[in-house]
Design a protein around this motif. Sequence first.
Motif, PDB file in Angstrom:
ATOM      1  N   GLY A  77       0.804  -1.221   0.000  1.00 40.79           N
ATOM      2  CA  GLY A  77       0.000   0.000   0.000  1.00 40.79           C
ATOM      3  C   GLY A  77       0.828   1.258   0.000  1.00 40.79           C
ATOM      4  O   GLY A  77       0.380   2.311  -0.491  1.00 40.79           O
ATOM      5  N   LYS A  78       2.044   1.202   0.530  1.00 36.98           N
ATOM      6  CA  LYS A  78       2.896   2.385   0.583  1.00 36.98           C
ATOM      7  C   LYS A  78       3.429   2.759  -0.801  1.00 36.98           C
ATOM      8  O   LYS A  78       3.698   3.933  -1.077  1.00 36.98           O
ATOM      9  CB  LYS A  78       4.064   2.151   1.541  1.00 36.98           C
ATOM     10  CG  LYS A  78       3.691   2.262   3.022  1.00 36.98           C
ATOM     11  CD  LYS A  78       3.322   3.700   3.380  1.00 36.98           C
ATOM     12  CE  LYS A  78       3.022   3.846   4.855  1.00 36.98           C
ATOM     13  NZ  LYS A  78       2.671   5.243   5.209  1.00 36.98           N
ATOM     14  N   GLY A  79       3.596   1.780  -1.648  1.00 37.66           N
ATOM     15  CA  GLY A  79       4.065   2.066  -2.999  1.00 37.66           C
ATOM     16  C   GLY A  79       3.076   2.916  -3.767  1.00 37.66           C
ATOM     17  O   GLY A  79       3.446   3.896  -4.424  1.00 37.66           O
ATOM     18  N   GLU A  80       1.804   2.549  -3.687  1.00 38.91           N
ATOM     19  CA  GLU A  80       0.757   3.334  -4.351  1.00 38.91           C
ATOM     20  C   GLU A  80       0.691   4.734  -3.754  1.00 38.91           C
ATOM     21  O   GLU A  80       0.507   5.732  -4.472  1.00 38.91           O
ATOM     22  CB  GLU A  80      -0.584   2.615  -4.195  1.00 38.91           C
ATOM     23  CG  GLU A  80      -1.779   3.363  -4.768  1.00 38.91           C
ATOM     24  CD  GLU A  80      -1.762   3.431  -6.271  1.00 38.91           C
ATOM     25  OE1 GLU A  80      -2.527   4.232  -6.828  1.00 38.91           O
ATOM     26  OE2 GLU A  80      -0.970   2.685  -6.903  1.00 38.91           O
ATOM     27  N   GLU A  81       0.856   4.824  -2.443  1.00 45.58           N
ATOM     28  CA  GLU A  81       0.813   6.129  -1.774  1.00 45.58           C
ATOM     29  C   GLU A  81       1.972   7.013  -2.243  1.00 45.58           C
ATOM     30  O   GLU A  81       1.776   8.203  -2.541  1.00 45.58           O
ATOM     31  CB  GLU A  81       0.875   5.921  -0.261  1.00 45.58           C
ATOM     32  CG  GLU A  81       0.696   7.193   0.545  1.00 45.58           C
ATOM     33  CD  GLU A  81       0.715   6.932   2.035  1.00 45.58           C
ATOM     34  OE1 GLU A  81       0.820   7.909   2.798  1.00 45.58           O
ATOM     35  OE2 GLU A  81       0.633   5.754   2.436  1.00 45.58           O
ATOM     36  N   LEU A  82       3.174   6.448  -2.315  1.00 48.73           N
ATOM     37  CA  LEU A  82       4.325   7.228  -2.765  1.00 48.73           C
ATOM     38  C   LEU A  82       4.151   7.663  -4.217  1.00 48.73           C
ATOM     39  O   LEU A  82       4.482   8.812  -4.569  1.00 48.73           O
ATOM     40  CB  LEU A  82       5.603   6.387  -2.625  1.00 48.73           C
ATOM     41  CG  LEU A  82       6.895   7.041  -3.136  1.00 48.73           C
ATOM     42  CD1 LEU A  82       7.191   8.310  -2.351  1.00 48.73           C
ATOM     43  CD2 LEU A  82       8.062   6.050  -3.061  1.00 48.73           C
ATOM     44  N   LYS A  83       3.632   6.775  -5.037  1.00 47.32           N
ATOM     45  CA  LYS A  83       3.423   7.116  -6.446  1.00 47.32           C
ATOM     46  C   LYS A  83       2.482   8.305  -6.587  1.00 47.32           C
ATOM     47  O   LYS A  83       2.766   9.261  -7.326  1.00 47.32           O
ATOM     48  CB  LYS A  83       2.860   5.898  -7.185  1.00 47.32           C
ATOM     49  CG  LYS A  83       2.549   6.161  -8.654  1.00 47.32           C
ATOM     50  CD  LYS A  83       1.934   4.941  -9.306  1.00 47.32           C
ATOM     51  CE  LYS A  83       1.588   5.240 -10.768  1.00 47.32           C
ATOM     52  NZ  LYS A  83       0.940   4.084 -11.421  1.00 47.32           N
ATOM     53  N   LYS A  84       1.374   8.273  -5.878  1.00 46.91           N
ATOM     54  CA  LYS A  84       0.400   9.363  -5.965  1.00 46.91           C
ATOM     55  C   LYS A  84       0.966  10.663  -5.404  1.00 46.91           C
ATOM     56  O   LYS A  84       0.734  11.748  -5.965  1.00 46.91           O
ATOM     57  CB  LYS A  84      -0.881   8.971  -5.226  1.00 46.91           C
ATOM     58  CG  LYS A  84      -1.677   7.877  -5.921  1.00 46.91           C
ATOM     59  CD  LYS A  84      -2.952   7.551  -5.165  1.00 46.91           C
ATOM     60  CE  LYS A  84      -3.766   6.483  -5.894  1.00 46.91           C
ATOM     61  NZ  LYS A  84      -5.008   6.130  -5.154  1.00 46.91           N
ATOM     62  N   GLU A  85       1.710  10.571  -4.302  1.00 46.48           N
ATOM     63  CA  GLU A  85       2.296  11.775  -3.720  1.00 46.48           C
ATOM     64  C   GLU A  85       3.303  12.413  -4.669  1.00 46.48           C
ATOM     65  O   GLU A  85       3.357  13.646  -4.801  1.00 46.48           O
ATOM     66  CB  GLU A  85       2.970  11.437  -2.381  1.00 46.48           C
ATOM     67  CG  GLU A  85       2.001  11.080  -1.263  1.00 46.48           C
ATOM     68  CD  GLU A  85       1.124  12.250  -0.854  1.00 46.48           C
ATOM     69  OE1 GLU A  85       1.502  13.410  -1.105  1.00 46.48           O
ATOM     70  OE2 GLU A  85       0.045  11.997  -0.283  1.00 46.48           O
ATOM     71  N   MET A  86       4.089  11.594  -5.341  1.00 48.64           N
ATOM     72  CA  MET A  86       5.062  12.140  -6.291  1.00 48.64           C
ATOM     73  C   MET A  86       4.376  12.696  -7.526  1.00 48.64           C
ATOM     74  O   MET A  86       4.848  13.672  -8.131  1.00 48.64           O
ATOM     75  CB  MET A  86       6.073  11.056  -6.690  1.00 48.64           C
ATOM     76  CG  MET A  86       7.047  10.681  -5.579  1.00 48.64           C
ATOM     77  SD  MET A  86       7.940  12.099  -4.890  1.00 48.64           S
ATOM     78  CE  MET A  86       8.875  12.644  -6.316  1.00 48.64           C
ATOM     79  N   GLU A  87       3.238  12.099  -7.923  1.00 47.90           N
ATOM     80  CA  GLU A  87       2.475  12.653  -9.044  1.00 47.90           C
ATOM     81  C   GLU A  87       1.953  14.040  -8.693  1.00 47.90           C
ATOM     82  O   GLU A  87       1.996  14.961  -9.509  1.00 47.90           O
ATOM     83  CB  GLU A  87       1.323  11.711  -9.401  1.00 47.90           C
ATOM     84  CG  GLU A  87       1.769  10.444 -10.119  1.00 47.90           C
ATOM     85  CD  GLU A  87       0.627   9.469 -10.334  1.00 47.90           C
ATOM     86  OE1 GLU A  87      -0.486   9.717  -9.782  1.00 47.90           O
ATOM     87  OE2 GLU A  87       0.832   8.453 -11.032  1.00 47.90           O
ATOM     88  N   LYS A  88       1.461  14.191  -7.456  1.00 47.15           N
ATOM     89  CA  LYS A  88       1.003  15.512  -7.011  1.00 47.15           C
ATOM     90  C   LYS A  88       2.173  16.499  -6.976  1.00 47.15           C
ATOM     91  O   LYS A  88       2.053  17.648  -7.405  1.00 47.15           O
ATOM     92  CB  LYS A  88       0.376  15.411  -5.616  1.00 47.15           C
ATOM     93  CG  LYS A  88      -0.931  14.652  -5.560  1.00 47.15           C
ATOM     94  CD  LYS A  88      -1.438  14.598  -4.113  1.00 47.15           C
ATOM     95  CE  LYS A  88      -2.713  13.771  -4.005  1.00 47.15           C
ATOM     96  NZ  LYS A  88      -3.179  13.672  -2.595  1.00 47.15           N
ATOM     97  N   PHE A  89       3.286  16.037  -6.470  1.00 42.22           N
ATOM     98  CA  PHE A  89       4.473  16.885  -6.371  1.00 42.22           C
ATOM     99  C   PHE A  89       4.909  17.367  -7.750  1.00 42.22           C
ATOM    100  O   PHE A  89       5.167  18.560  -7.966  1.00 42.22           O
ATOM    101  CB  PHE A  89       5.598  16.117  -5.688  1.00 42.22           C
ATOM    102  CG  PHE A  89       6.899  16.848  -5.630  1.00 42.22           C
ATOM    103  CD1 PHE A  89       7.108  17.847  -4.692  1.00 42.22           C
ATOM    104  CD2 PHE A  89       7.922  16.545  -6.528  1.00 42.22           C
ATOM    105  CE1 PHE A  89       8.316  18.533  -4.638  1.00 42.22           C
ATOM    106  CE2 PHE A  89       9.120  17.227  -6.479  1.00 42.22           C
ATOM    107  CZ  PHE A  89       9.319  18.229  -5.533  1.00 42.22           C
ATOM    108  N   VAL A  90       4.981  16.435  -8.707  1.00 42.02           N
ATOM    109  CA  VAL A  90       5.440  16.785 -10.054  1.00 42.02           C
ATOM    110  C   VAL A  90       4.430  17.674 -10.761  1.00 42.02           C
ATOM    111  O   VAL A  90       4.801  18.622 -11.465  1.00 42.02           O
ATOM    112  CB  VAL A  90       5.714  15.504 -10.871  1.00 42.02           C
ATOM    113  CG1 VAL A  90       5.973  15.839 -12.326  1.00 42.02           C
ATOM    114  CG2 VAL A  90       6.886  14.739 -10.276  1.00 42.02           C
TER     115      VAL A  90
END
Length: 793
Positions: free
Chosen positions: A107-120
């Motif tokens: 579950g943390k992988g999906e969370e990191l992916k979404k957070e980095m998408e928001k960041f970018v």
Amino acid sequence: MIKELTPEQCRNICPERTFKCKSSEELSPLMEIIGQDRAVRALQFGLRIQNPGFNIFVAGLPGTGRKTAIVSFIEQLAKERGPPDDWCYVNNFKDPTSPRALRLPAGKGEELKKEMEKFVSGLTTGLREAFESNEYSQQRTTALHSLDEKRKEFVANMSRRTSKAGFQITQSPIGLLLVPVVDGKPITEEQLANMPTKNRKKIEDKREGLQAEVQKGLIQMRDLDREAEERVNKLNRDAATYVIEPRLSLLREKFGAFEQVIAFLADVQANILDNIAAIMTGDQKQAGPMGIPITVDSPAHNYAVNLIVDNSKTVGAPVVIETNPSYFRLFGATEKEARFGALYTDYTMVRAGALHRANGGYLVVPVEGLFSDPLSWPSLKQTLSNGKLEIEDPAVKFGYIMTKSLRPEAIPFDAKVIILGDPYSYEVLYNADREFKELFKVKGAFDTSMERNEANIVQYGHFVCTLCQKEKLLHLAPSALSAVVEHSSRLANDKAKMSTLFSEIADLIREANFYAKTARAKLIKRQHINQALEEKVYRSNIIQKKIQEAIGKGLVILDVSGEKAGQVNGLSVMSTGDYAFGMPSRITASVGVGMDGVVNIEREAEMSGPSHTKGVMILSGYMNGMYARDQPLSLTARLVFEQNYSGVDGDSASSTELYAILSALANKPIKQYLAVTGSVNQKGEVQAIGGINEKIEGYFEVCKLLGLNGKNGVMMPQSNVQNLMLKEEVVDAVREGKFHIYPVASIEQGIETLTGMKAGKRKSDGSFDKGTINFLVQARLAEMAEKVKEYRV
């Protein structure tokens, strides 16, 4: 005298009262695997042991429930374990060809992916807003003001000095030039060259001295420019840091427990500060080949997270069944796309394979598909041996080409691999592949039959109930359940066993369901089971009927009545792939004086298989041991399958051939209404053979076609009685005395049944009782031996 078999011995009937129900609907669904105790224990051991190398090879024929069993066990064990970690690939800013792997809890992988998408997604806009703001402009002006003043002062001083010396400073592509000024006007180099030598030299000497001064001033100017650039860069980095730091702080707070993520965020921050201008520009369109516009990614593209394994929604350990285990489907791949006429790839195009998804759980693959791709098996062995899972272009991995490509960081691999195969595949791998026995230490052998006892019969009924409920079929009446059990014993070729080829049983029930529904029945009954069996035979027995038609027309010569010497009806099995049937053949023997022994005409014509050749050679051993104790066997006997043009193999006719030789030597006729099958050893013992039901039924069909005379029957090995599960029609004929089946254990019993004469036992002097078959054979052989002696003299 040999006692013929009773109807009860010809078929093991399953009483309807065995099932304590009105239909299978009243039974409960099957909750476990039946008839595979050995395989179940092996699977339970193999799936629970965690030591390296204890992967499983499930050896069994398709339809035995091997896949159902393994999936059932795996899913049950998977629930006892938690979901494995997520796996991501991120950019390696130091070496983009080697993306880094990040391991995060489920579950943390999906969370990191979404957070980095928001960041970018907000990065470019945020930077633009910051650098276009009044505050930034004011800070930039303030930072550069003092330097601008110094630059202006320096330029003014330099201009005054050069002007006073009679020169003017001009900018050129190669730097600052000192242009002479005469009478208030700048002159060109050509004009300078045309001046008197004295004046020109004076101007050049003065310019040369002044030029050195200007160069020193230029160095000071460059220092000012460098300082200005450094101040602007610092201001830009401070402004960018001001924009990204709050967002990165939130990410560090969320993922502070993961050192790899913190290191990645630090790399992202450093890369952003080094590429501010390019990030602010964003994705750009450029003209590609043929003028087609191509998008060039912004550096911000490199901050995305490629989530290759997402276990956020996985409950328990993953269970992956890969039915097409090619290299790319197992190990993943790096996709490529065309850019500017070349193939381009990066870490965001890395795709996971079945092994990645099964990591931390279980992977099931069929052996057939595993070897259809020549790269799959070596790569799987390497992964299991090293405990590391790599994604690499196979052409590069195996050295077919040498080119620069992505090589993502290998990730630890820990999963149980289960191969579904057959016993032959297991044997080949075990003997031919040294690594196989070290990597697959557990064998789960699935049997094709199980004991036919009351407990297993009841379990069979539960299996039928499960099938009917699952596929919404009509349920079976007790009569149909009994018919299914009887057919199961037929498939197992043993009246005391039942088949575990549940796929064939399921197909039979599905076909019977069709005929029951066509007849608008509420339940499947015995007649529907029988109809399904008969229709299946009818769809496939065209070759059998053509052969029977040839026999009926006399094109294939066969006697099913009367008596003849040196001639026996043998039985063989023919197969058309999906259907096997028995067919009688006339076997004849001719004997004469000579020393050639038993001659196999099929072998001489290169139409005899190795097993048949061996069987004929055994006859010579029997003849020598029985009749050549005191004198050499002076005999040439020729054996042949009449009207056979396709070759012969197997030893099931060896006893039949021996009866033909004995009959020819004794000159005593054999009953042609009896067909014979069974192999023989050198001691004269009749041995079991395969296809006994098909052989008896095939001869019965021919006799029925030509007309049953009440004497027709088959003589078979006594050891094959346990394999009899004859069709009800044949059993009824036996019950009515129209057809007879005689079990024999020895050649003596067989020859007595076929000729009606005593075989004869050997006396103490080595001779046999007069008037017996053995006495007549020995006498004929002695006569032949004398004639051989006379011929030699």
